[in-house]
Design an enzyme around this catalytic site. Structure first.
Site, PDB file in Angstrom:
ATOM      1  N   GLN A   1       0.765  -1.254   0.074  1.00 14.28           N
ATOM      2  CA  GLN A   1       0.004  -0.160   0.018  1.00 14.28           C
ATOM      3  C   GLN A   1       0.772   1.205  -0.114  1.00 14.28           C
ATOM      4  OE1 GLN A   1      -2.088  -1.022   3.568  1.00 14.28           O
ATOM      5  NE2 GLN A   1      -4.216  -1.323   2.491  1.00 14.28           N
TER       6      GLN A   1
ATOM      7  N   ASN B   1      -1.084 -11.613   7.652  1.00 21.04           N
ATOM      8  CA  ASN B   1      -2.490 -10.684   7.786  1.00 21.04           C
ATOM      9  C   ASN B   1      -3.777 -11.421   7.262  1.00 21.04           C
ATOM     10  OD1 ASN B   1      -3.713  -7.977   8.099  1.00 21.04           O
ATOM     11  ND2 ASN B   1      -3.949  -8.293   6.000  1.00 21.04           N
ATOM     12  N   GLU B   2      -4.687 -11.566   7.975  1.00 22.52           N
ATOM     13  CA  GLU B   2      -5.878 -12.071   7.551  1.00 22.52           C
ATOM     14  C   GLU B   2      -5.847 -13.320   6.623  1.00 22.52           C
ATOM     15  OE1 GLU B   2      -9.121  -8.913   6.321  1.00 22.52           O
ATOM     16  OE2 GLU B   2      -7.461  -7.853   6.316  1.00 22.52           O
TER      17      GLU B   2
ATOM     18  N   HIS C   1       1.794  -9.780   4.326  1.00 21.95           N
ATOM     19  CA  HIS C   1       0.194  -9.064   3.772  1.00 21.95           C
ATOM     20  C   HIS C   1      -0.153  -9.210   2.524  1.00 21.95           C
ATOM     21  CE1 HIS C   1      -2.139  -5.498   5.566  1.00 21.95           C
ATOM     22  NE2 HIS C   1      -2.632  -5.942   4.270  1.00 21.95           N
TER      23      HIS C   1
END
Length: 236
Positions: free
Chosen positions: A57, A204-205, A159
């Site tokens: 990001q 992550n997730e 991520h």
């Protein structure tokens, strides 16, 4: 008005009447519940409030020694990203991390959850392959700057930005080799930054990885095999 309500109630079918009664009962039961307990100052002090982001990001700097990740390839496909933005630049945290950290400090941020770019730290991705000194230096500089400004880093190892070389080599999560390569990457990260960072997250997730990334890869693989079988059957 009461007469109208009674007539409408009589016009309702049994299923609707039961539904209305159920809503009324649940509403009454919820209203009877005690309110949430008040958080004491001691409890609040145990909660690490902060902000978070991911390497894809914000990182950018694809030319700074980082090999492409699966996000780079995805974003490069026409129409995949609405505004045409790319992880190759992102918000250029690689070059602007000092300014960004100053903004965090101005906001009173005390904790920053960031992720490492696997392909920046180990461009070839594979177990035993070379570790990028530029990548190590960059993350050490970020950690130093955070701590200098009273911000505690918390690192996420993965991520969603699998090195594209691993996706090309063995379809990433679809092959057992991923485990060995990830363990190597994790060990490198712990050795390089573990003495200065206390909080770590592996994935992550994971739900998103399993249900979106991996399941889509499985569907793509099944479709490809189905097409190959159909072509072979037609040719014979």
């Amino acid at each position: 008005m009461l007469k109208t309500v009674v007539i409408h109630w009589l016009d309702l079918g049994m299923a609707w009447k039961l539904a209305v009664l159920a809503v009324l009962l649940v509403t009454h039961a919820v209203a009877a519940l005690p309110g949430p307990p008040q958080c004491s100052a001691a409890t609040l002090n145990k909660v690490a409030f902060g902000v978070g982001s991911s390497a894809t990001q914000i990182g950018g700097a694809a030319a700074g020694g980082r090999s492409p990740s699966v996000w780079d390839k995805f974003a490069a496909e026409s129409g995949k990203i609405q505004d045409g933005s790319s992880p190759a630049t992102a918000t250029d945290f690689y070059n602007k991390y000092k300014q960004d950290i100053q903004l965090m400090k101005t906001l009173g941020v005390k904790n920053f959850r960031m992720s490492l770019s696997w392909s920046r730290l180990i461009p070839r991705g594979l177990k035993g392959s070379a570790v990028s000194e530029d990548g190590v230096r960059f993350y050490n500089n970020v950690i130093t700057e955070l701590k200098k400004n009273g911000i505690e880093p918390a690192i996420t190892l993965y991520h969603w930005d699998l090195p594209q070389v691993l996706q090309d080599k063995y379809q990433g999560f679809m092959d057992r080799q991923f485990v060995d390569d990830f363990v190597y990457y994790a060990k490198v990260a712990f050795e390089k930054f573990g003495g200065r960072v206390r909080k770590w997250t592996t994935f992550n997730e994971p739900w998103v990885i399993c249900n979106n990334q991996v399941s889509q890869s499985e569907k793509h693989t099944e479709a490809r095999h189905s097409q190959q079988s159909s072509s072979q059957a037609f040719a014979s």
